[in-house]
Design an enzyme around this catalytic site. Structure first.
Site, PDB file in Angstrom:
ATOM      1  N   GLY A  21       0.826  -1.210   0.000  1.00 44.41           N
ATOM      2  CA  GLY A  21       0.000   0.000   0.000  1.00 44.41           C
ATOM      3  C   GLY A  21       0.856   1.255   0.000  1.00 44.41           C
ATOM      4  CE1 TYR A  22      -0.437   4.478  -3.954  1.00 43.12           C
ATOM      5  CE2 TYR A  22      -2.365   5.611  -3.108  1.00 43.12           C
ATOM      6  CZ  TYR A  22      -1.665   5.086  -4.169  1.00 43.12           C
ATOM      7  OH  TYR A  22      -2.174   5.174  -5.444  1.00 43.12           O
ATOM      8  CB  CYS A 160      -3.045  11.297   7.460  1.00 42.11           C
ATOM      9  SG  CYS A 160      -4.635  10.702   6.880  1.00 42.11           S
ATOM     10  CG  ASN A 319      -1.360  12.283   2.768  1.00 46.38           C
ATOM     11  OD1 ASN A 319      -0.910  13.151   2.006  1.00 46.38           O
ATOM     12  ND2 ASN A 319      -1.746  11.107   2.341  1.00 46.38           N
TER      13      ASN A 319
END
Ligand SMILES: NC(=O)c1ccc[n+]([C@@H]2O[C@H](COP(=O)([O-])OP(=O)(O)OC[C@H]3O[C@@H](n4cnc5c(N)ncnc54)[C@H](OP(=O)(O)O)[C@@H]3O)[C@@H](O)[C@H]2O)c1
Length: 351
Positions: A21-22, A160, A319
């Site tokens: 994932g990110y 975030c 974020n």
């Protein structure tokens, strides 16, 4: 013959769980260059065997690691610290068995941030799978919890949005000045929603609009209230309007809040409070913005008093870095006794 430098600490072995994932990708970007750690596993259920650089194309050539799907026993034996970057729910279920073995864990999800399992059930709309672990979790806000993070067994890294809201209000809260219901609007980029495309994050649907969502109902509100209370200012609530913005990275939060002392000087308070915080830049000659911190762990914040004695604060973070992987690495550095800034000090990109 290979020589060993006895003054050099043995690298800490890190397993990144949910590495496709990110958030996982950013952990890999930061930790593959970190001088005091070795990444021993990058886990995925869907991409087992695939080289890391095939998914995170910025990491092509930086590692021979492939995604894997090891057992909890393998991770407990071969890693010193596990960092989770999985969706909430799945995160607690995957990480709890590791905590049970005594392994130190950092979690990027919301699963261990709230101390009260009833709050979790309310805001995350599910029962907590391991409420017994909540009392052992330390909320990983290095600007407030430096010493407790260093010895923590389980670090719950802030969300975030929560990070931007925390840092916009923390100095005023620590001075006991916040009260009432702070009003907050914050805009976020699309990477905040993770790597999996959904109708609300699909490019044509969000590239040319500003769309409020989860208005007065975002799940990060309770963790911010918890932090403000810990710092010294319990508030009655936070009226929070999140807005999805047509950018990829970054959060810009704008706070307006009642001050217990309308003569307080937030400008001085914020400068003094963050004087020893290596990543927080308190601005007084321009406004915070996301481009100047994008890609970095730095934070820009500006605080002022309005003519009628309220706090006005603006805060910008990336974020995925300060709001996720970078903040987790700050905690990791504290946990392994390394300088807090190690592996994190480079400026954002400009323009
Ligand atoms: N994006 C942000 O800006 C941000 C900031 C702060 C915190 N967070 C939090 O960090 C966590 C990860 O966010 P993200 O944006 O990186 O999400 P993401 O891009 O959707 O990635 C999620 C990862 O978890 C794995 N995964 C998905 N379902 C799973 C399950 N049931 N069991 C085990 N693994 C699973 C996925 O890989 P496989 O499907 O291959 O297993 C993927 O590697 C979330 O809890 C999020 O709230 C995100």
């Amino acid at each position: 013959m290979e020589t060993v430098n006895p003054t050099e600490p043995t690298p800490t072995r890190i397993a990144i769980l949910g590495a496709t994932g990110y958030g996982g990708g950013e952990l890999l970007r930061l930790l593959l260059q970190h001088p005091r750690v070795d990444v021993v596993a990058a886990t995925s259920r869907s991409r087992e065997g695939m080289p890391v650089g095939h998914v995170h194309r910025n990491l092509h050539g930086w590692t021979d690691l492939a995604f894997s799907s090891p057992t909890a026993d393998w991770i407990a034996e071969n890693a010193d610290i596990a960092i989770g970057a999985m969706p909430h729910g799945a995160s607690a279920e995957t990480l709890a068995p590791l905590v049970d073995t005594g392994q130190r864990v950092i979690d990027l999800s919301g699963d261990f941030r709230l101390r009260d399992a009833r709050d979790y059930a309310h805001w995350y709309r599910r029962e907590h799978p391991r409420p017994d672990l909540l009392e052992h979790a330390v909320y990983g806000c290095p600007e407030l919890e430096g010493d407790t993070i260093a010895t923590a067994r389980l670090v719950a890294s802030p969300g975030c949005f929560a990070t931007a809201l925390n840092l916009a209000m923390l100095p005023a809260a620590a001075a006991g000045l916040l009260r009432g219901r702070p009003q907050v609007v914050a805009m976020t980029g699309s990477s905040g929603s993770g790597a999996e495309a959904r109708p609300t994050t699909h490019h044509p649907e969000r590239a040319a609009t500003l769309r409020p969502y989860k208005v007065l109902a975002h799940q990060h509100v309770p963790e911010v209230m918890q932090l403000l209370a810990d710092a010294g200012s319990p508030v009655d609530g936070i009226d929070f309007t999140p807005v999805s913005a047509p950018i990829v990275r970054g959060i810009l939060a704008i706070v307006s809040a009642e001050l217990a002392d309308p003569d307080a000087r937030p400008e001085d308070l914020y400068r003094e409070f963050y004087a020893e915080s290596p990543f927080v830049k308190v601005l007084d000659d321009r406004e915070p913005e996301v481009a100047s911190i994008a890609g970095s762990n730095y934070v820009e914040v500006r605080a002022r008093r309005t003519p009628d004695g309220r706090l006005h604060a603006v805060c910008a973070i990336d974020n995925l870095v300060k709001g996720a992987a970078g903040q987790a690495v700050q905690s990791l550095n504290r946990m392994i006794g390394a300088p807090e800034e190690l592996g994190l000090t480079w400026p954002g990109m400009w323009p």
